[in-house]
Design a protein around this motif. Structure first.
Motif, mmCIF file in Angstrom:
data_model
loop_
_atom_site.group_PDB
_atom_site.id
_atom_site.type_symbol
_atom_site.label_atom_id
_atom_site.label_comp_id
_atom_site.label_asym_id
_atom_site.label_seq_id
_atom_site.Cartn_x
_atom_site.Cartn_y
_atom_site.Cartn_z
ATOM 1 N N LEU A 98 55.369 37.686 39.501
ATOM 2 C CA LEU A 98 56.247 37.465 38.774
ATOM 3 C C LEU A 98 57.610 37.690 39.149
ATOM 4 C CD1 LEU A 98 54.461 38.115 35.443
ATOM 5 C CD2 LEU A 98 55.140 35.815 36.180
ATOM 6 N N TYR A 99 57.642 39.029 39.758
ATOM 7 C CA TYR A 99 58.847 39.525 40.193
ATOM 8 C C TYR A 99 59.472 38.828 41.542
ATOM 9 C CZ TYR A 99 62.154 43.312 41.079
ATOM 10 O OH TYR A 99 63.119 44.168 41.140
ATOM 11 N N THR A 100 58.519 38.486 42.019
ATOM 12 C CA THR A 100 59.035 37.808 43.424
ATOM 13 C C THR A 100 58.975 36.322 43.673
ATOM 14 O OG1 THR A 100 57.067 38.083 44.552
ATOM 15 C CG2 THR A 100 58.626 39.956 44.959
ATOM 16 N N LEU A 101 58.822 35.690 42.390
ATOM 17 C CA LEU A 101 58.473 34.417 42.269
ATOM 18 C C LEU A 101 59.732 33.358 43.171
ATOM 19 C CD1 LEU A 101 56.525 32.481 41.283
ATOM 20 C CD2 LEU A 101 57.608 32.250 39.126
ATOM 21 N N ARG A 102 60.869 33.722 43.029
ATOM 22 C CA ARG A 102 61.818 33.060 43.809
ATOM 23 C C ARG A 102 61.457 32.981 45.217
ATOM 24 N NH1 ARG A 102 65.196 34.630 39.360
ATOM 25 N NH2 ARG A 102 65.590 32.690 38.174
ATOM 26 N N GLU A 103 61.408 34.041 45.771
ATOM 27 C CA GLU A 103 61.391 34.226 47.229
ATOM 28 C C GLU A 103 60.162 33.640 47.761
ATOM 29 O OE1 GLU A 103 62.118 36.706 44.789
ATOM 30 O OE2 GLU A 103 63.603 37.666 45.693
ATOM 31 N N LEU A 104 59.008 33.507 46.779
ATOM 32 C CA LEU A 104 57.844 33.332 47.161
ATOM 33 C C LEU A 104 57.711 31.512 47.343
ATOM 34 C CD1 LEU A 104 55.069 34.287 47.862
ATOM 35 C CD2 LEU A 104 54.392 34.089 45.681
ATOM 36 N N LEU A 105 58.361 30.984 46.276
ATOM 37 C CA LEU A 105 58.657 29.551 46.066
ATOM 38 C C LEU A 105 59.507 29.194 47.209
ATOM 39 C CD1 LEU A 105 58.747 29.007 42.238
ATOM 40 C CD2 LEU A 105 56.789 28.510 43.866
ATOM 41 N N ASP A 126 58.083 45.208 32.564
ATOM 42 C CA ASP A 126 59.310 45.028 32.352
ATOM 43 C C ASP A 126 59.704 43.731 33.165
ATOM 44 O OD1 ASP A 126 59.784 47.504 34.924
ATOM 45 O OD2 ASP A 126 58.193 46.040 34.639
ATOM 46 N N GLU A 127 58.764 42.890 33.547
ATOM 47 C CA GLU A 127 59.204 41.727 34.270
ATOM 48 C C GLU A 127 59.707 40.685 33.240
ATOM 49 O OE1 GLU A 127 55.063 41.417 33.413
ATOM 50 O OE2 GLU A 127 56.176 43.122 34.193
ATOM 51 N N ASN A 128 59.417 40.949 31.918
ATOM 52 C CA ASN A 128 59.743 39.972 31.004
ATOM 53 C C ASN A 128 60.923 38.811 31.508
ATOM 54 O OD1 ASN A 128 57.726 40.157 29.476
ATOM 55 N ND2 ASN A 128 58.938 40.967 27.710
ATOM 56 N N ILE A 129 61.714 39.331 31.835
ATOM 57 C CA ILE A 129 62.804 38.243 32.322
ATOM 58 C C ILE A 129 62.194 37.135 33.035
ATOM 59 C CG2 ILE A 129 64.982 37.938 33.703
ATOM 60 C CD1 ILE A 129 65.685 40.850 32.789
ATOM 61 N N ASP A 130 61.341 37.589 34.005
ATOM 62 C CA ASP A 130 60.806 36.410 34.813
ATOM 63 C C ASP A 130 59.891 35.618 34.126
ATOM 64 O OD1 ASP A 130 60.873 38.827 37.184
ATOM 65 O OD2 ASP A 130 61.887 36.881 37.311
ATOM 66 N N VAL A 131 59.180 36.272 33.021
ATOM 67 C CA VAL A 131 58.369 35.585 32.142
ATOM 68 C C VAL A 131 59.022 34.400 31.435
ATOM 69 C CG1 VAL A 131 56.608 35.518 30.365
ATOM 70 C CG2 VAL A 131 56.372 37.379 32.114
ATOM 71 N N GLU A 132 59.996 34.844 31.096
ATOM 72 C CA GLU A 132 61.008 34.007 30.373
ATOM 73 C C GLU A 132 61.371 32.683 31.138
ATOM 74 O OE1 GLU A 132 61.506 34.277 27.175
ATOM 75 O OE2 GLU A 132 61.046 36.501 27.213
ATOM 76 N N ALA A 133 61.849 33.160 32.328
ATOM 77 C CA ALA A 133 62.296 32.170 33.091
ATOM 78 C C ALA A 133 61.554 31.247 33.941
ATOM 79 C CB ALA A 133 63.587 32.646 34.120
ATOM 80 N N LEU A 134 60.067 31.962 33.807
ATOM 81 C CA LEU A 134 58.929 31.374 34.527
ATOM 82 C C LEU A 134 59.005 29.739 34.798
ATOM 83 C CD1 LEU A 134 56.715 32.461 36.303
ATOM 84 C CD2 LEU A 134 55.252 32.184 34.263
ATOM 85 N N PHE A 135 59.012 29.208 33.857
ATOM 86 C CA PHE A 135 58.898 27.630 33.776
ATOM 87 C C PHE A 135 60.134 26.963 34.482
ATOM 88 C CE2 PHE A 135 60.050 23.652 32.069
ATOM 89 C CZ PHE A 135 58.764 22.876 32.399
ATOM 90 N N ASN A 136 60.991 27.580 33.955
ATOM 91 C CA ASN A 136 62.572 26.949 34.861
ATOM 92 C C ASN A 136 62.349 27.313 36.311
ATOM 93 O OD1 ASN A 136 63.385 26.108 32.309
ATOM 94 N ND2 ASN A 136 64.339 28.097 31.862
ATOM 95 N N ILE A 137 61.899 28.484 36.624
ATOM 96 C CA ILE A 137 61.847 28.581 38.195
ATOM 97 C C ILE A 137 61.058 27.757 38.663
ATOM 98 C CG2 ILE A 137 61.119 30.299 39.818
ATOM 99 C CD1 ILE A 137 61.949 32.466 38.013
ATOM 100 N N PHE A 138 59.812 27.480 38.308
ATOM 101 C CA PHE A 138 58.794 26.544 38.901
ATOM 102 C C PHE A 138 59.688 24.806 38.827
ATOM 103 C CE2 PHE A 138 55.203 29.392 38.478
ATOM 104 C CZ PHE A 138 54.708 29.334 39.771
ATOM 105 N N TYR A 139 59.930 24.577 37.696
ATOM 106 C CA TYR A 139 60.464 23.341 37.657
ATOM 107 C C TYR A 139 61.559 23.232 38.534
ATOM 108 C CZ TYR A 139 62.002 19.283 35.113
ATOM 109 O OH TYR A 139 62.409 17.996 34.906
ATOM 110 N N SER A 140 62.598 24.075 38.333
ATOM 111 C CA SER A 140 63.564 23.789 39.601
ATOM 112 C C SER A 140 63.203 23.733 40.877
ATOM 113 C CB SER A 140 64.906 24.724 39.137
ATOM 114 O OG SER A 140 64.488 25.941 39.097
ATOM 115 N N HIS A 141 62.255 24.354 41.022
ATOM 116 C CA HIS A 141 61.879 24.374 42.597
ATOM 117 C C HIS A 141 60.986 23.237 42.883
ATOM 118 C CE1 HIS A 141 59.843 26.047 46.138
ATOM 119 N NE2 HIS A 141 58.853 25.403 45.904
ATOM 120 N N PHE A 142 60.219 22.521 41.984
ATOM 121 C CA PHE A 142 59.706 21.155 42.101
ATOM 122 C C PHE A 142 60.880 20.303 42.152
ATOM 123 C CE2 PHE A 142 55.567 22.159 40.004
ATOM 124 C CZ PHE A 142 55.094 23.143 40.891
ATOM 125 N N ILE A 143 61.851 20.287 41.486
ATOM 126 C CA ILE A 143 63.019 19.417 41.504
ATOM 127 C C ILE A 143 63.480 19.178 43.127
ATOM 128 C CG2 ILE A 143 65.293 18.860 40.635
ATOM 129 C CD1 ILE A 143 63.218 17.939 38.534
#
Lengths: 293, 899
Positions: free
Chosen positions: B273-280, B370-387
């Motif tokens: 969750l914490y490194t989702l952006r990097e991973l994607l 404490d990674e809640n911020i990422d949980v919140e944005a989780l969907f958006n991160i994935f979605y924008s990645h797919f886009i």
């Protein structure tokens, strides 16, 4: 001679403190190992000679002496002896012996400028020779010593870098930490593969001693591989670095001798050998200077 | 010799393996012996080195090589343990040097690692240097398989010895991490290299070899994940970038796919969750052959299940339901917080501000959260990645894309069960992509279809995804369905086959859950979704399929009746018909409206399906009528709480509704009639008339019956007519009571109806049918007698009327006798006679307008004809006689009967 006439005397040469002295194990001609007492340059050689008469007989002699000899034996041009050291001491004037007699001797601070060496075509040795002079055959007893000649490092260390290759086929660069090593040293280095089109199977390092005797037309050389050491298994690709580390201490190496008494030289070469899948060998040799410290 | 194993067959290899294992065993024994001899322990290195030489072979496949490895590992472990227990630790550094004299590199390095790790384990050892030295020297083995195993050995042996504390002298965590990462990088290089060696025709073999070896490479990542003291920041800053760099650089499909998979599986969810952006982001840099789908789905699924696992662990930070149960103390706080979090989820816009607050409180309590911020944005991160993927990877096929969207929507539903916008967004995006890529080959393959189906079935499956709570199940799925604005458009973009299967699936679920459709919105949505089956798309395709089948079956079916709908289809229609039964509203008037809405959907289509659907709809209406009727009764009875005005108002509205429902029902029947479904329409009308009779509305009943007669007259098949006549007669019999209780005109109407029925009976085409219909019709006049005898309170019919009725009965019987007599075949005649005899006996028992003589004559008549007939009527007659005999015993009137 002694087969026919049994010597009427027993000569024993004992070095003082022989039991506690450091000994060196060397191979003799027959390949057997023998232990010899170790001396250094400038060290006094002293001891005691004991002469026993056999069967309670009485033996006349014309005098007893002991010699300390340093010699280089070569066989490049027939057997050849060349004494570079000759010291002698009288132990007794002519007399008659009828019971065991002890004689002390001492050669003070003998200069032993060369190191003992046993090679293929040459040997350099030090020995004590005790002679009981008689009207008939003299009675002789020899005792060999081994000498290490410690040297100072011949020069300041520099790294050795070499760039070798076969065009469009192989290009490597190797690097040894220095060009001279003490006999207790470790060769450390690395090999960079810049281009590899050969199918390399493995790579080894070997140490080769080359002994050269004589000079001019009579000169003969002999090479002997003392160490074979695999440093890489398999085929590297471009950009790989292979480390080298070879401990010298465990091998029977000879320091580099140059023109010992104008008779012979020993040099050591470090050889990098690449063996490809068709068992072809590609190698590069470079000399390393070995010294004893 | 090829660098990777070997052209040997497996059997040949096995021979080698066994030989080697023997050597290893012998040398191990030797080694152990020498270890036990005092002062000779150093000589044991020699057999150790000999046995290790077995690992220098190039002739074995990875699997077989592994066998040797395992055996040797055991031997070396023994050696290591011995050294650890018995060897003076101050001499270990010498020993470490000593083993390096081994001339061959493989034995040398194995021994070095064995001694080195023993050395590491003693106090005050220069751990850091040993680690560095070992990892460095391992570079000497460049042969892929041997190198991988050697480095695996290094990894295994150092497993528990790597420093994790920050002690600069003896190595820090950073050193350990570097150590493992370096080893990983080198192993991966070797592993990838294996692919490029040897003949290209052995590619397949090499791939399988590599797969056998993959776990060795992956073990490094496992080791990293097991290191204590690595937190997610460190992971993000140091570990992940290094690993990813190597994975991307190696440009190898197998490696990239496998290693990503390992990363996703071995590191904790919090890290992901914490490194989702990097991973994607890094997935974009992978080579095009890598299946992004596989990787991303693994990640999505991992994170999807994370939320479940978390809730199992009881650390529910994001709960599905924001119920504020009255928990006490700390738990109470927790629930409050849950609600708080949930609110945050719902308020997508005002996120930023509240989130920080939410995270702050969270952090104070459970540090893992404490990674809640990422949980919140989780969907958006994935979605924008797919886009983004759509842009940078135009080569992605639609089947991959749809699979990804399916997984993403699952994730979204797990994390934000109440956020339908996300899913809706996915639907619209999926639709866009689908339309864009419609013309590609993949758009019509089975995979794409499957994925799209899954996406469309989400509202059904999702409840099981989110919660095991059965009670919640129903609400959720329809709510989701209702909230997906793009559902319909995506659905209609599908092939009719897919549409139909989805509709059927939804229908089945609705039915099996007995889901109640309670408002118009729901009905509209459901009917829209089911549009494909309602508008009969399937039958079109089925019909096409059928053609083929028909050709095959023509010979068999030549004579038989060709069924318009295959069995399976009619089962599906049946389900659809059942759908009407799901419509329910506690208010009958509202209920009626709902039914009309549903009806509208069906009627629009004007296709043959109505034949299947209307009956069910009609029966629902009829049920509703009964409910209305019951309501009226109830309201008028005990209505203390209603004011009289209200009461009458209610009743009036119910009455009105009742009437309109009857109108609707009759209209439906008419429609069927207009479509040519005479029999069906007629039968339904019978049911309708029964209902109207049941609620005592003779007027309606009468009218319906008139309609029935008019339809009846149009019917041609005599077989049908006979059966319908019989049905009409029996229906009319049940109506007797309510008509007799009604007004005079009702009675007259009834008379008309029954007379008509007898008339129809006599006009039947076949003689036996005529005969049977007529004698059955006789019962129409027998009701008063029956009622009088069974129900004393029944209205006393005057004697003349009764006499009149009896006359009618006798007439009917006479007539049926005549008809029977006129039959040509004597067997038929006799059979009919026997049947009439039975009727007579019935009347004889229950009343007395038939005398024994009449019966005796009939028996005589039968007896005279008996000789010429076959078995059936004879048997029937015999049974009848036996019956008479029994009756004689209990009823003396029967003494007069002779046979």
């Amino acid at each position: 001679m002694s087969l026919f006439f049994k010597a009427p005397l027993d000569i024993e040469v004992r070095l003082s403190g022989e039991d506690t002295r450091k000994h060196v194990e060397v191979k003799n001609k027959n390949g057997r190992k023998e232990k010899l007492p170790l001396y250094e340059d400038g060290e006094s050689v002293k001891g005691q000679v004991t002469i026993r008469v056999k069967d309670g007989r009485r033996v006349e002699h014309l005098g007893i002496k002991i010699q300390l000899i340093g010699t280089i034996d070569t066989n490049n041009d027939g057997l050849n002896f060349d004494n570079f050291l000759y010291l002698v001491q009288e132990l007794s004037a002519p007399a008659e012996l009828n019971h065991p007699e002890n004689y002390s001797f001492e050669f003070k601070n003998v200069e032993k400028q060369f190191e003992s060496y046993r090679g293929t075509n040459v040997r350099l040795r030090y020995y004590l020779k005790c002679i009981v002079l008689r009207k008939s055959a003299d009675v002789i007893r020899e005792k060999e010593l081994w000498v290490y000649a410690k040297q100072n490092p011949p020069d300041t260390p520099t790294t050795v870098k070499m760039d070798v290759g076969i065009e469009d086929c192989l290009h490597i660069e190797f690097e040894y930490s220095k060009s001279r090593y003490s006999l207790k040293d470790v060769i450390v280095g690395r090999i960079y593969f810049l281009l590899v089109r050969l199918k390399i199977k493995h790579m080894e390092l070997s140490l080769i001693r080359r002994e050269t005797v004589g000079s001019g037309a009579n000169q003969i050389s002999d090479s002997q591989t003392l160490v074979r050491f695999e440093i890489m298994d398999g085929a590297p690709v471009r950009g790989e670095t292979i480390p080298i580390r070879l401990f010298l201490r465990g091998y029977d190496l000879t320091p580099t001798f140059r023109d010992v008494n104008k008779k012979f030289s020993t040099r050591t070469f470090l050889s990098l050998v690449l063996i490809d899948e068709d068992a072809r060998r590609y190698f590069k040799q470079s000399e390393i200077i070995l010294y004893r410290d | 010799m090829p660098p990777s194993a070997t052209n040997l067959t497996n059997d040949e290899q096995m021979l080698l393996v066994n030989e080697s294992l023997n050597t290893i065993r012998q040398q191990t024994i030797q080694m152990k012996k020498l270890l036990d001899v005092k002062g000779k322990s150093m000589e044991s290195l020699k057999p150790a080195s000999t046995l290790l030489s077995e690992l220098r072979t190039s002739n074995l496949s990875p699997k077989n090589y592994y066998e040797l490895y395992v055996s040797i590992y055991d031997s070396l472990e023994y050696l290591g343990n011995y050294l650890k227990d018995n060897y003076p630790s101050k001499n270990l550094s010498n020993l470490y040097e000593l083993v390096q004299y081994a001339g061959n590199i493989i034995p040398r390095l194995y021994l070095m690692i064995t001694v080195g790790t023993v050395f590491m384990s003693v106090p005050d050892a220069p751990v850091k240097e040993i680690m560095k030295d070992m990892i460095e020297m391992c570079r000497g083995v460049q042969h892929p398989i041997r190198g991988l195993f050697l480095r695996y050995y290094l990894s295994q042996r150092t497993k528990n010895l790597l420093p994790i504390f920050n002690d600069p002298a003896n190595g820090t965590l950073q050193d350990s991490v570097n150590f493992i990462i370096t080893n990983f990088i080198e192993m991966n290089k070797l592993w990838v290299r294996l692919q490029h060696q040897g003949h290209s025709k052995e590619r397949k073999k090499r791939i399988s070899e590599r797969q056998e070896l993959q776990i060795l490479v992956g073990s490094n990542l496992v080791r990293l994940s097991q290191l204590e003291g690595v937190d997610k920041h460190y992971y993000k800053e140091t570990i992940l970038p290094a690993i990813l760099e190597q994975i991307i650089q190696c440009r190898d499909m197998i490696a990239q796919e496998y290693l990503f998979d390992v990363i996703i599986q071995v590191f904790p969810d919090e890290f992901h969750l914490y490194t989702l952006r990097e991973l994607l982001d890094s997935t974009i840099s992978l080579i095009p052959q890598v299946s992004l789908k596989k990787i991303l789905i693994t990640l999505l699924e991992r994170l999807t299940t994370y939320i479940d696992r978390e809730s199992l662990d009881g650390i529910q930070a994001l709960t599905i339901n924001g119920k504020t149960d009255d928990e006490e103390g700390v738990e109470g706080d927790e629930t409050a917080e849950k609600t708080h979090n949930k609110k945050i989820l719902e308020k997508a816009e005002e996120k930023e501000a509240t989130v920080t607050e939410g995270t702050a409180t969270e952090e104070s309590k459970t540090q893992t959260k404490d990674e809640n911020i990422d949980v919140e944005a989780l969907f958006n991160i994935f979605y924008s990645h797919f886009i983004k993927l759509n842009k940078v990877r135009p080569d992605l096929t639609i089947d991959d894309i749809t699979a990804l969207y399916y997984s993403l929507s699952k994730l979204s539903l797990s994390y934000y069960p109440d956020n339908f916008e996300n899913v809706d967004l996915i639907y619209s995006e999926t639709l866009n992509r689908y339309n864009e890529l419609k013309d590609t080959v993949e758009s019509s393959n089975a995979l794409t279809e499957e994925n799209l189906k899954n996406i469309l079935l989400l509202p059904l499956n999702f409840s099981s995804l989110v919660s095991n709570d059965v009670s919640k199940k129903e609400k959720l799925n329809l709510k989701l369905l209702l909230n997906l604005k793009n559902y319909q458009s995506l659905l209609s973009a599908q092939s009719s086959k897919v549409q139909v299967s989805i509709s059927n699936e939804i229908l089945k679920t609705l039915l099996s859950n007995k889901f109640k459709l309670e408002n118009e919105e729901q009905i509209e949505k459901v009917f829209q979704v089911l549009d494909s089956i309602i508008s009969n798309k399937e039958t079109i395709t089925v019909a096409q399929d059928l053609k083929v089948e028909e050709i095959n079956k023509r010979s068999e079916n030549a004579g038989g009746e060709v069924n318009e709908y295959p069995y399976e289809t009619s089962v599906k229609q049946e389900n659809l018909a059942k759908l009407f039964h799901l419509i329910y509203n506690s208010n009958p008037i509202a209920h009626s409206k709902l039914l009309s809405t549903a009806q509208a959907f069906v009627s629009q289509k004007k296709n043959k399906l109505t034949k299947f659907l209307y009956p069910s709809l009609i029966f629902d209406y009829l049920k509703l009528i009964k409910r209305l009727h019951f309501r009226i009764g109830k309201v008028s009875q005990k209505s203390m709480n209603f004011s009289p005005e209200l009461k009458s108002e209610l009743i009036a509205s119910y009455e009105l509704e009742l009437k309109s429902v009857f109108q609707k029902v009759s209209k439906l029947a008419d429609e069927l009639y207009n479509q040519g479904e005479l029999e069906l329409s007629l039968k339904l009308l019978i049911s309708i008339s029964e209902t109207s009779n049941a609620i005592g509305n003779n007027g309606f009943t009468n009218e319906f019956f008139i309609k029935i007669y008019s339809i009846y007259e149009e019917m041609i098949s005599s077989k049908q007519q006979y059966q319908i006549i019989m049905q009409l007669i029996s229906t009319l019999i049940t109506f007797y009571k309510s008509f007799q209780n009604g007004t005079n005109s009702d009675k007259e109407n009834y008379d008309l109806l029954i007379t008509k029925a007898v008339l129809y009976s006599a006009r039947l085409l076949k003689k036996p049918d005529q005969c049977r219909a007529v004698f059955s019709a006789s019962h129409l006049w027998f009701q008063s007698t029956v009622l009088a005898s069974t129900d004393p309170s029944a209205p006393s019919t005057d004697a003349s009327a009764e006499e009149n009725d009896n006359k009618r009965i006798l007439e009917c019987l006479q007539k049926s006798l005549r008809i029977a007599d006129s039959c040509i075949e004597s067997s038929v005649t006799v059979e009919l006679f026997v049947e009439i005899l039975n009727e007579c006996i019935y009347y004889y028992i229950h009343s007395n307008f038939i005398d024994a003589n009449y019966i005796n004559n009939l028996i005589e008549l039968i007896k005279t004809n008996l000789s010429e007939v076959d078995d059936l009527p004879i048997k029937h007659f015999k049974r009848t006689c036996e019956y008479i005999a029994r009756q004689k015993e209990i009823d003396e009137r029967f003494q007069l009967v002779r046979y």
